[in-house]
Design a protein around this motif. Sequence first.
Motif, short mmCIF file in Angstrom:
data_model
loop_
_atom_site.label_atom_id
_atom_site.label_comp_id
_atom_site.label_asym_id
_atom_site.label_seq_id
_atom_site.Cartn_x
_atom_site.Cartn_y
_atom_site.Cartn_z
N UNK A 151 0.67 -1.64 0.12
CA UNK A 151 -0.01 0.08 0.06
C UNK A 151 0.81 1.39 0.54
N UNK A 152 1.94 1.27 0.71
CA UNK A 152 2.75 2.43 0.92
C UNK A 152 4.14 2.68 0.01
N UNK A 153 4.33 1.56 -0.53
CA UNK A 153 5.24 2.36 -1.93
C UNK A 153 4.41 2.34 -3.49
N UNK A 154 5.24 3.03 -4.22
CA UNK A 154 4.70 3.23 -5.66
C UNK A 154 4.95 2.28 -6.43
N UNK A 155 6.07 1.30 -6.22
CA UNK A 155 6.50 0.13 -7.03
C UNK A 155 7.74 0.05 -6.06
N UNK A 156 6.95 -1.62 -5.46
CA UNK A 156 8.63 -2.18 -4.81
C UNK A 156 9.26 -2.94 -5.28
N UNK A 157 9.86 -2.70 -5.73
CA UNK A 157 11.34 -3.49 -5.94
C UNK A 157 12.72 -4.26 -5.05
N UNK A 158 12.36 -4.53 -4.16
CA UNK A 158 12.89 -4.81 -3.13
C UNK A 158 14.32 -5.40 -3.19
N UNK A 159 15.31 -6.24 -3.06
CA UNK A 159 16.42 -6.00 -3.32
C UNK A 159 17.14 -6.89 -4.67
N UNK A 160 16.04 -6.83 -5.47
CA UNK A 160 16.66 -7.67 -7.48
C UNK A 160 15.95 -7.03 -8.54
N UNK A 161 15.10 -7.68 -8.84
CA UNK A 161 14.30 -7.91 -10.07
C UNK A 161 13.48 -8.20 -10.91
#
Length: 664
Positions: A151-161
């Motif tokens: 909910x709180x991130x526009x696009x959660x990319x995390x630690x990779x791909x």
Amino acid sequence: MKLVTRGSLCRLAYPAFIGVALLGSAVAFTLLGPIVGIKSTYVFLGLLLSGGLFYTYHSTTVPTTLRPMQVSRTRVLGKSVFVLVLLAVTAVPAARAFGIETVVAQLAVLLFLVPAGYLALALQFRWEPPAGRTLAQILALFSVTPIVKYQSTGFYASSGDTPGHVYLIEQVVRNGTWQAIPTKSFYHYFPGLHTMLGSMSALTGLSPYDVYMLAGIATYCVVIAVAYLFARLLFDNRVLALCIALAMSLLLPIITHASYFYPQALAVAVALILLLLSYRGSADANNYWAYMVLAALLVGQLWVTHHLTVVLFVPVLVALIAGPRLVSRFGPDDATAVRPVSSPLVVWVAGSVAYWLGRDVFIAPFVGSVVDVLSGPLIATGSGDETAVVPVKTLGQSLPESTVGTALLSVFSPSGIYNLLLVCTVSFAAITVIYRLERYRRVIPFLVLGVGGSLLLLRTPLVINGLDRTHLPLSIFIAFLLGIALFRLLPNADATLSQLAPVLVVFLFLTTSATLVASPHVYELHSGPDLWEGRPLPEEQIDFSQQEMRSFEQSSAYLEERDAVVASDWRTQIGLERYGTDSKSMRVRDGQVTMEADLLMYRSRWPDHSLRLIPGGPPVPLITVVVDRAWLDRTVRTENKVYTTGEVGMLADRSGGDLRRSPG
């Protein structure tokens, strides 16, 4: 007499373990430096706490029936858990609606609502809670962290791909076939996740990114349920099974991969279901063929979903198949251990190897990766540039020092507390198993794998690149150990609340630290020194705002129109990959940027975060870069700026500047 002797040995084990931990810290201090030595003291502290709990709470009682008042209390506590979860998952949307900073809502959720929910859940374990309602509460509390992250991130990319996988899912949706995945992509040969999520996106009308995030949350709720079913199959105690499910929901790899749902995350989930079916087939002869048919369908899915997962599971499968035979041969006369049906597991491994050979994929890159890892440093020996495993370079500023003070603070950071409490609970469980070996003899292979897995999961000076890939497949076995510890500590029917208070405090610290460590997108919580980093550097960026994603899309179109090649940091590269644009890694040397490309892409958020470069080539394929705001402003001003969106810009080199173009 044997039981008494064994109990005495268990009580003496803690002083021995604590002494070994102190000796280990002293050796680390001497050989690897004071920073590593101080950070390693979390093991000593965890064992010290574990010993205190064992001597105080090793004997507990669990009632088999509930009195009417207790039934009423568990219902009230159960309802309060669901109310707290509802408040938690609506906090961020409500904050946006009222114009409140979302970080305030996130902090309220992580620091107050989630701990309160876990406290209400823990109190129910004083008695024998109903299985269905309790498991539902465990799953609901587990879901809060990934849902709030979504909910709180526009696009959660995390630690990779993640952006790259979302792009491939989009291609499947757009073209209606997995064959739309570019042949240059490795996943052209392993399209399982992209085909499944692409189909879900097409059927539901949700965007590929939304499906990616929601499917991960749902899948790992299933994984926790699988852990519960495993425990019910292997033990005759329902409360112990619930404790193992609760333990599974608190392990960092499980929480993390609910929102970092790349192909290995799906493959491990499917593999665990396959394992469960193999054990069910062994235990239930009447439905053997039904389980085997389902297992065959899952094996087919695994063949085309992920490659490395097979390799990671091979030692696990060997232990689960050979372990019971070893227990029967070398254990007491009445020693038995449950064993799975091995045929579907063997077919999975053999079929995978046949697929690799037939398509000429995976084997050569895997061997090359192993050689690269073994040729690089395996143990962190210090914090300076000359000894750091991941070198740190700067653009326009000096590096912060890694001091004794920051090392001490890092032990009590969220990751430090989480690791300390894992040492505490896992060692408590290991001693409990030895103390009551006859109760846990049937699952010795599981528990041995749990001990080995916990050693890999805990923070140590080992820094082998890719070691974290082993954490997810081993999590269910670690959960068995952690669940045994929770089972010995939480369901204490004879203890008053004041007597149980130390256990509840330890449990709340474990649950809260797990939630905080699994929420790296709340940068304010991680701005201090972290047990996992060599220097107190700015946090890596693991999410993109909606404005950044639009900038990536516009920049991708610009580059495609001009047929230009761009270089940048790893996060920018994966952001561009979301829109199908390949790029190169920039390089940093002597305070300057060099690139084998036409343009350099920069982002306005560079100075706020540590950058990660992956230029490739052993022995050190990863580089961390810290950028000063003044350096970036000056470079943008003095170099040849050819494009900007405000969030993202592109530069061409200009004679005399800080940007150098090197031949490709």
